[in-house]
Design an enzyme around this catalytic site. Structure first.
Site, PDB file in Angstrom:
ATOM      1  N   LYS A   1      -3.098   6.160   0.956  1.00 28.41           N
ATOM      2  CA  LYS A   1      -2.661   7.390   2.889  1.00 28.41           C
ATOM      3  C   LYS A   1      -1.985   8.038   3.339  1.00 28.41           C
ATOM      4  CE  LYS A   1      -3.091   4.447   7.260  1.00 28.41           C
ATOM      5  NZ  LYS A   1      -4.637   4.760   7.631  1.00 28.41           N
TER       6      LYS A   1
ATOM      7  N   ARG B   1       1.182  -1.244  -0.428  1.00 25.45           N
ATOM      8  CA  ARG B   1      -0.245  -0.233   0.255  1.00 25.45           C
ATOM      9  C   ARG B   1       1.135   1.495  -0.002  1.00 25.45           C
ATOM     10  NH1 ARG B   1      -5.109   0.988   4.123  1.00 25.45           N
ATOM     11  NH2 ARG B   1      -3.105   0.652   5.898  1.00 25.45           N
TER      12      ARG B   1
ATOM     13  N   GLU C   1     -15.916   6.633   4.186  1.00 22.07           N
ATOM     14  CA  GLU C   1     -15.545   5.515   5.629  1.00 22.07           C
ATOM     15  C   GLU C   1     -15.462   6.870   6.433  1.00 22.07           C
ATOM     16  OE1 GLU C   1     -10.791   5.214   5.325  1.00 22.07           O
ATOM     17  OE2 GLU C   1     -11.345   6.907   3.852  1.00 22.07           O
TER      18      GLU C   1
HETATM   19  C1  COI Z   1      -5.788   3.192  10.379  1.00 23.81           C
HETATM   20  O1  COI Z   1      -5.710   2.439  11.156  1.00 23.81           O
HETATM   21  O2  COI Z   1      -6.353   2.287   9.458  1.00 23.81           O
HETATM   22  C2  COI Z   1      -5.496   4.789  10.954  1.00 23.81           C
HETATM   23  O3  COI Z   1      -5.465   5.332   9.529  1.00 23.81           O
HETATM   24  C3  COI Z   1      -5.639   5.331  12.226  1.00 23.81           C
HETATM   25  C4  COI Z   1      -5.521   6.468  12.175  1.00 23.81           C
HETATM   26  C5  COI Z   1      -5.508   7.975  12.197  1.00 23.81           C
HETATM   27  C6  COI Z   1      -5.203   6.316  13.734  1.00 23.81           C
END
Ligand code: COI
Length: 384
Positions: free
Chosen positions: A262, A160, A298
């Site tokens: 991400k 990812r 989400e």
């Molecule tokens: C995840 O668990 O995938 C996160 O991105 C958590 C984070 C926002 C603390």
């Protein structure tokens, strides 16, 4: 806008292995759909779930991280730390070591090292500070009853990050470099891994444009960094079902944007809606798609699944009629949803003593992650 996280992929893969049956349950995670027949779920019921309250944690480490040779340091469980594992929540507990590796734009990462955990030196002009050129990952290490240390699907996090790096014009560590770095960092901080059933070691890999860049362009230097922190439950009320509010004005992802990777900026963008929701007593915010403003996307910090008996895209009105709703994420784990509020109307999901899919998934996943059930999918990586 496809934003499936590694944890939901795990769930989708479990479900995807089974054919649809009349009694099956559809699990919808944003645009991802998978099936998990109830009879298969029932088989997964008899394993462990975490449970710990979430309050302030006080830590007192007796180790001295500043005088240790950094090649392959390794803490042992017998090194003492003073920490109340029953009250640990989801906040940073500083551990001994972090991992760092640098490379220039156009080159490949080659050699990283463990260094004492601490602040990093970065130009005010760094790409990540000025233009948000950065990604993060999250995964967890678990200690088992026989004192093994397990990781859950670390190669999926690595791939990812590679996908995200491509979108953000950054070089990325290879899958093997990523996994090796995670292993080294976890073993170096081994004493910080909570005892079995008391939580996990949250592993936070970062990839940032650390080189300075004034005009808008990719930075010339990149830093891959991993730090870790022992954690318990993400949400304040432990494993109690959470209360969500649906946001109708602000969106988390847009077509062609970065919602599918991400990148750090995706998370700063939800803080406003999250802050307003928390001030009103909600646990977190559920976002809708930005085009039709009706499809579920989400929650700020995790994915959402709803349990229905039909297979198709789910609009918000159907969520309000769902049999069960739950969220998943690396940090959050599996969290049952108690209520969702939409345009002032609050829907509470009944329990009625029914078998909850979320509980069965939680049992199945934590059973695997804690080494309590056989790993038939080869998802678990054993560190020792
Ligand atoms: C995840 O668990 O995938 C996160 O991105 C958590 C984070 C926002 C603390």
């Amino acid at each position: 806008m496809k934003t499936s996280a590694v944890f939901s992929n795990a769930v989708a893969t479990i479900g995807g292995g089974f054919r649809r049956e009349t009694t099956s349950i559809s699990l919808f995670s944003r645009n991802t759909l998978s099936l998990l027949p109830r009879n298969k779920l029932k088989k997964l019921q008899h394993q462990l779930c975490f449970n710990f309250p979430n309050t302030t944690t006080t830590i007192n480490s007796t180790s001295n991280a500043h005088t240790i040779g950094m090649d392959s340091p390794r803490s042992t469980p017998s090194d003492t730390i003073d920490i109340n594992w029953d009250t640990i929540g989801f906040g940073l507990v500083q551990t001994d070591y972090m991992y760092t590796m640098k490379c220039s734009l156009g080159e490949s990462f080659s050699k990283g090292e463990l260094v004492p955990f601490g602040n990093i030196n970065i130009s005010p002009c760094a790409g990540v500070l000025n233009y948000g050129q950065g990604l993060f990952e999250g995964l967890k290490a678990y200690r088992t009853k026989d004192d093994s240390i397990l990781l859950f699907r670390p190669r999926e996090n690595a791939s990812r990050m590679i996908n995200g790096a491509e979108r953000m014009c950054m070089p990325s560590p290879s899958i093997d470099q990523f996994v090796q770095a995670v292993k080294k960092t976890v073993l170096a901080n081994e004493k910080w891994i909570p005892p079995p059933g008391k939580g996990s070691l949250y592993i936070r890999p970062l990839l940032i444009g650390s080189g300075s860049v004034l005009g808008l362009a990719p930075a010339l230097e990149y830093t891959f960094l991993i730090y870790v922190s022992p954690v318990g439950n993400y949400f304040n009320k432990g494993l109690s079902p959470i209360n969500l509010i649906i946001e109708t004005e602000m969106h988390r992802a847009t077509p062609g944007g970065t919602g599918g990777v991400k990148t750090i900026g995706n998370y700063a963008a939800v803080l406003k809606a999250q802050g307003v929701a928390k001030a009103k007593g909600y646990t977190d915010v559920l976002y809708l798609d930005s085009v039709h403003k009706k499809y579920l996307e989400e929650v700020s910090s995790c994915n959402i699944f709803i349990v229905k008996v039909e297979e198709r895209r789910i609009i918000v009105d159907e969520l309000l009629n769902a049999d069960e709703v739950f969220c998943t994420g690396t940090a959050v784990g599996v969290s049952s949803v108690d209520s969702v509020t939409y345009l002032g109307k609050r829907v509470i999901y009944g329990r009625d003593g029914a078998d909850l899919v979320s509980e069965q998934l939680c049992s199945a996943l934590t059973g695997l992650q804690m080494g309590l059930v056989e790993d038939k999918m080869s998802w678990i990586v054993k560190l020792k």
